[in-house]
Design an enzyme around this catalytic site. Structure first.
Site, short mmCIF file in Angstrom:
data_model
loop_
_atom_site.label_atom_id
_atom_site.label_comp_id
_atom_site.label_asym_id
_atom_site.label_seq_id
_atom_site.Cartn_x
_atom_site.Cartn_y
_atom_site.Cartn_z
N HIS A 156 -5.49 -3.54 -2.71
CA HIS A 156 -5.21 -2.51 -3.72
C HIS A 156 -5.23 -3.05 -5.15
O HIS A 156 -4.99 -2.31 -6.09
CB HIS A 156 -3.85 -1.86 -3.45
CG HIS A 156 -3.88 -0.90 -2.31
ND1 HIS A 156 -4.44 0.36 -2.41
CD2 HIS A 156 -3.49 -1.03 -1.02
CE1 HIS A 156 -4.35 0.96 -1.25
NE2 HIS A 156 -3.78 0.14 -0.39
N LYS A 185 -11.82 0.22 -1.76
CA LYS A 185 -10.87 0.94 -2.60
C LYS A 185 -11.43 1.06 -4.02
O LYS A 185 -12.34 1.85 -4.22
CB LYS A 185 -9.52 0.26 -2.50
CG LYS A 185 -8.98 0.55 -1.09
CD LYS A 185 -7.71 -0.07 -0.70
CE LYS A 185 -7.34 0.49 0.69
NZ LYS A 185 -6.79 -0.51 1.57
N SER A 213 0.79 -1.23 0.00
CA SER A 213 0.00 0.00 0.00
C SER A 213 0.83 1.29 0.00
O SER A 213 0.33 2.31 -0.44
CB SER A 213 -0.97 -0.01 1.17
OG SER A 213 -0.36 -0.44 2.35
C1 LIG Z 1 -6.80 -0.61 2.96
C2 LIG Z 1 -6.27 -1.95 3.27
C3 LIG Z 1 -6.91 -2.78 4.20
C4 LIG Z 1 -8.05 -2.30 5.03
O1 LIG Z 1 -9.24 -2.23 4.31
P1 LIG Z 1 -10.45 -1.34 4.88
O2 LIG Z 1 -11.62 -1.84 4.12
O3 LIG Z 1 -10.10 0.07 4.61
O4 LIG Z 1 -10.55 -1.64 6.34
C5 LIG Z 1 -6.41 -4.05 4.37
N1 LIG Z 1 -5.33 -4.48 3.69
C6 LIG Z 1 -4.68 -3.69 2.82
C7 LIG Z 1 -3.48 -4.21 2.09
C8 LIG Z 1 -5.12 -2.39 2.59
O5 LIG Z 1 -4.47 -1.60 1.75
#
Ligand SMILES: *Cc1c(COP(=O)(O)O)cnc(C)c1O
Length: 395
Positions: free
Chosen positions: A208, A239, A180
């Site tokens: 992602h 996302k 990320s």
């Molecule tokens: C954003 C993210 C999460 C968390 O997801 P949310 O739905 O925002 O709680 C988990 N793992 C990774 C790799 C992320 O980038």
């Protein structure tokens, strides 16, 4: 003796180091922009890669579900909060991910802590990439397993740790597929090889990558044609899918195991009907509009190429996440503030989120960005970069 005021001291320490965080009050606009105190900004710090958070079809799906079923689930899924649409959504996810079954969690954070804390038992060994997402780290911490951290994307180191450790239980490898903060990609081919050779379970987090990577947006596993080699795949709706919530997909028994053991699913209220309906529709859009992924790639390429050419330090673009490396925390804040004055949100990422001395701007384009807005942003980067001495200019 007077009690130490640890809260004041902590906050003062953060302030002193330029690390104190605060919240901005904003409202989203179309076109990958946001409004702050009535002023519009181009948002280069969002994970809304396809612009789906503002999509008319999804807004309609959410509004209709809310009108019909109300705004809350009223109980956890195992009590009376399991809206009938969950089943449809989970079937759709399983088909999308080429897995037998899937289970929806309320967020990606909760999916990872639920999956990992239940899957990793006492006596197990878990092998985790050093740059895995915080939710993976926390999920492992909540388990009783023994943790081994391998160097970032270093499959040889992983294998060394596997071969030089022993445990009475199983071995589990866990990794983000797209990291990320750097936007680089895990060495999935090697991890799959190691999984086979050592009989490990492989858990991947495609947060992602879901909706973004692969011809159909199914993620890095699709892109590398390795979908059959993954034991548990986690993805989020928060996302590229523009909404909220997450899932784990895998074999049917495993999914049933999560339903019975994952505490972050058992002890929390079901998602609102509007969110479930939105997610069903969002999966449909990811399949229906492959051109959104192409637009995202085009916009990412435009930004990356221009910034690199004007002299900013960016590694080769592997995904939609572009880290513009600065180094010093104070410098990155100065650049971010300069861009803000120009109507651009590009948030600094600083320690402890990333290692000391690697502060950066984390830039993401969106399929929703208009070309003229990106061109204007590029010109602003050039002005700010020159002013701070980060680039000498002359494109
Ligand atoms: C954003 C993210 C999460 C968390 O997801 P949310 O739905 O925002 O709680 C988990 N793992 C990774 C790799 C992320 O980038």
């Amino acid at each position: 003796m007077k009690r130490r005021d640890f809260i004041k001291e902590t906050l003062a320490g953060l302030e002193r180091d330029g690390l104190r965080r605060n919240l901005q009050s904003l409202s989203p606009l179309a076109g990958g922009r946001i409004s702050l105190e009535g002023r519009p900004f181009l948002n280069l710090s969002s994970n809304d890669y396809l612009g789906l958070s503002q999509h008319e079809e999804l807004k309609e799906a959410a509004a209709e579900a809310a009108r019909r079923w109300g705004v809350g689930a009223g109980a956890s899924r195992l009590i009376t909060g399991n809206h009938q649409f969950y089943e449809l959504l989970e079937e759709k996810i399983a088909r999308f991910k080429r897995k037998e079954a899937a289970i929806v969690f309320s967020s990606g954070y909760m999916a990872n802590i639920g999956v990992l804390s239940s899957l990793i038992e006492r006596g197990d060994r878990v092998f985790s990439d050093e740059l895995n997402h915080a939710s993976i780290i926390d999920g492992i911490r909540m388990s009783r397993g023994q943790l081994f951290i391998y160097r970032h994307k270093d499959a040889d180191h992983l294998e060394y740790l596997l071969e030089n450790s022993s445990g009475v239980g199983k071995a589990i490898i866990v990794t983000d597929t797209v990291f990320s903060m750097d936007g680089d990609v895990a060495p999935l081919e090697r991890l799959v090889e190691i999984r086979r050779k050592h009989g490990c379970l492989l858990v991947v987090d495609e947060a992602h990558a879901t909706g973004v990577i692969g011809e159909h947006g199914r993620g890095v596993a699709e892109y590398l044609n390795l979908e059959g080699e993954i034991d548990v795949t986690v993805g989020t709706f928060s996302k590229a899918l523009g909404s909220y919530g997450a899932f784990a997909a895998g074999k049917r028994d495993l999914i049933d195991f999560f339903l019975n053991r994952a505490r972050s699913l058992i002890y929390t209220t079901g998602l609102p009907p509007a969110v479930i309906a939105t997610n069903i529709a969002a999966l449909g859009l990811v399949e229906k509009y492959p051109d959104l992924r192409q637009k995202l790639r085009d916009n990412t390429h435009l930004l990356h190429k221009a910034l690199q050419e004007m002299g900013f330090r960016l590694p080769p673009a592997e995904t939609a996440i572009l880290p513009l490396m600065v180094g010093e925390t104070t410098k990155v804040i100065e650049l971010s503030e300069g861009l803000f004055q120009e109507g651009i949100i590009a948030k600094p990422i600083r320690p402890p989120t990333v290692p000391e001395g690697t502060a950066r701007l984390r830039i993401t384009a969106s399929a929703a960005h208009r070309r003229e807005d990106l061109e204007a942003a590029i010109a602003a980067f050039e002005r700010c970069g020159k002013k701070s001495g980060m680039i000498t200019g002359g494109r």
